[in-house]
Design an enzyme around this catalytic site. Structure first.
Site, PDB file in Angstrom:
ATOM      1  N   GLU A 146       0.824  -1.214   0.000  1.00 12.28           N
ATOM      2  CA  GLU A 146       0.000   0.000   0.000  1.00 12.28           C
ATOM      3  C   GLU A 146       0.860   1.266   0.000  1.00 12.28           C
ATOM      4  O   GLU A 146       0.778   2.114   0.879  1.00 12.28           O
ATOM      5  CB  GLU A 146      -0.979  -0.004   1.177  1.00 12.28           C
ATOM      6  CG  GLU A 146      -2.039  -1.080   1.039  1.00 12.28           C
ATOM      7  CD  GLU A 146      -3.166  -0.971   2.035  1.00 12.28           C
ATOM      8  OE1 GLU A 146      -4.291  -1.387   1.702  1.00 12.28           O
ATOM      9  OE2 GLU A 146      -2.934  -0.484   3.153  1.00 12.28           O
ATOM     10  N   GLU A 178      -6.109  -6.956  -1.787  1.00 18.31           N
ATOM     11  CA  GLU A 178      -6.775  -6.961  -0.487  1.00 18.31           C
ATOM     12  C   GLU A 178      -8.222  -6.511  -0.651  1.00 18.31           C
ATOM     13  O   GLU A 178      -8.492  -5.513  -1.322  1.00 18.31           O
ATOM     14  CB  GLU A 178      -6.103  -6.002   0.504  1.00 18.31           C
ATOM     15  CG  GLU A 178      -4.681  -6.331   0.858  1.00 18.31           C
ATOM     16  CD  GLU A 178      -4.118  -5.366   1.904  1.00 18.31           C
ATOM     17  OE1 GLU A 178      -4.916  -4.690   2.607  1.00 18.31           O
ATOM     18  OE2 GLU A 178      -2.881  -5.277   2.022  1.00 18.31           O
TER      19      GLU A 178
END
Length: 343
Positions: free
Chosen positions: A170, A276
């Site tokens: 991320e 995710e």
């Protein structure tokens, strides 16, 4: 039972093929042959949960290895995070190897997720490992390369070759702050990504490298990051996304995500993976619909550019570590959300 000769089998196969060729019999291949589309779960907490006595059960209440339960729900790929020197020891190289061996024994595929940190790396924190804090930037790039090579070599020595490797987790604003903070120095971030990329390819040239950004519906964020990486010489194979919508906005967010995925394919030619997903465990019915819809949208990308969808720590029941976005109920059984991965 009577033995059937090999020659007889060949004759039967030849006859079947001839029938198919002249149109008398049509055989349609599966739309998702084994080894193509990834239906995944990040289960990096698994060994830690087991060490504290947590157990997992199928829908009938039968205690099972978590990976067996997930496989029966359609999961064919496991994602595992890697930390450099975590205080607890969990998610270090040795712990990752234990879980990777279990995944391999279940004939499951593997995505490795390098955080390049001793703990969580995400949009709000990208802290250097303690051992790297005082390194100059040239040494930092070398550390990224060496750590990547060391972990993947350990796996390779055990006959485990990940299909995909994330270089960073991320990385909405880069990684290894502040040296690799994208808003401060995009060139540095690109150089760190390239170091990770080169490390991956040095061990397994066939492994695909993922650059992973959260908020998969935010096209401006993705254009900023990937335009910057491209302009500064970084390399990647796959663009990774996270999606954590609410029960009220998941449909709109999925639509925005599809537009973003389509743009990423057109703009960079990249493959796209949803690394995710998650939704409150109390919203399992909506979560199932969200997952199914996102899979359809990811699969719809041109030229099979959509690679897969992964649930993040679905097995974290009873709010393990305070996390409430799992997909197992308080008794350790999968909720209906996990049916989102079923055909």
């Amino acid at each position: 039972m009577k033995k059937i000769s090999f020659a007889f089998l060949l004759t039967i196969l030849s006859f079947a093929c001839k029938k198919s060729a002249i149109g008398e019999t049509q055989i349609y291949p599966s739309p998702d042959p084994v080894g193509t589309y990834a239906l995944g779960a990040d289960v990096s907490w698994l060994t830690e949960m087991e060490a504290t006595g947590r157990k997992f059960y199928n829908a009938s209440g039968e205690q099972q290895d978590l990976l067996k339960t997930l496989k029966d729900k359609g999961i064919n790929t496991i994602r595992l995070r890697v930390w450099v020197n975590p205080v607890s020891g969990y998610c270090n190289t040795a712990d990752v190897l234990v879980k990777a061996k279990r995944a391999k024994a279940m004939n499951m595929r593997l995505l490795i997720d390098f955080h390049y940190s001793d703990s969580w790396a995400d949009p709000g924190q990208q802290n250097k490992p303690a051992a790297w804090v005082n390194q100059d930037f040239v040494t930092l790039k070398t550390s990224v390369y060496n750590h990547t090579v060391d972990v993947l070599t350990t796996l390779k020595t055990n006959n485990i070759i990940p299909e995909w490797v994330q270089v960073g987790n991320e990385t909405n604003n880069g990684m290894l702050w502040n040296d690799g903070k994208a808003s401060v120095n995009m060139k540095n971030f690109a150089d760190l990504v390239l170091s990770g990329y080169n490390g991956v390819k040095a061990v397994n040239s066939s492994t695909k490298v993922v650059v992973h950004i959260s908020n998969g519906y935010d096209n401006s964020l993705f254009r900023w990051i990937f335009d910057g990486l491209k302009a500064n010489g970084a390399k990647w194979d796959v663009i990774g996304m996270s999606m954590y919508p609410s029960v009220t906005d998941w449909s709109a967010k999925n639509t925005q995500c599809l537009a973003n995925m389509t743009d990423m394919v057109s703009r960079y030619g990249s493959e796209i993976m949803i690394c995710e997903v998650g939704m409150p465990v109390s919203e399992a019915v909506a979560c199932k619909a969200f997952i199914k819809d996102l899979i359809v949208k990811n699969k719809s990308l041109t030229n099979n550019k959509g690679l897969g969808v992964f649930y993040w720590e679905p097995q974290s029941y009873n709010s393990w570590s305070g996390y409430k976005l799992g997909a197992f109920d308080d008794t350790g059984k999968p909720t209906v959300a996990m049916d989102g991965f079923m055909p």
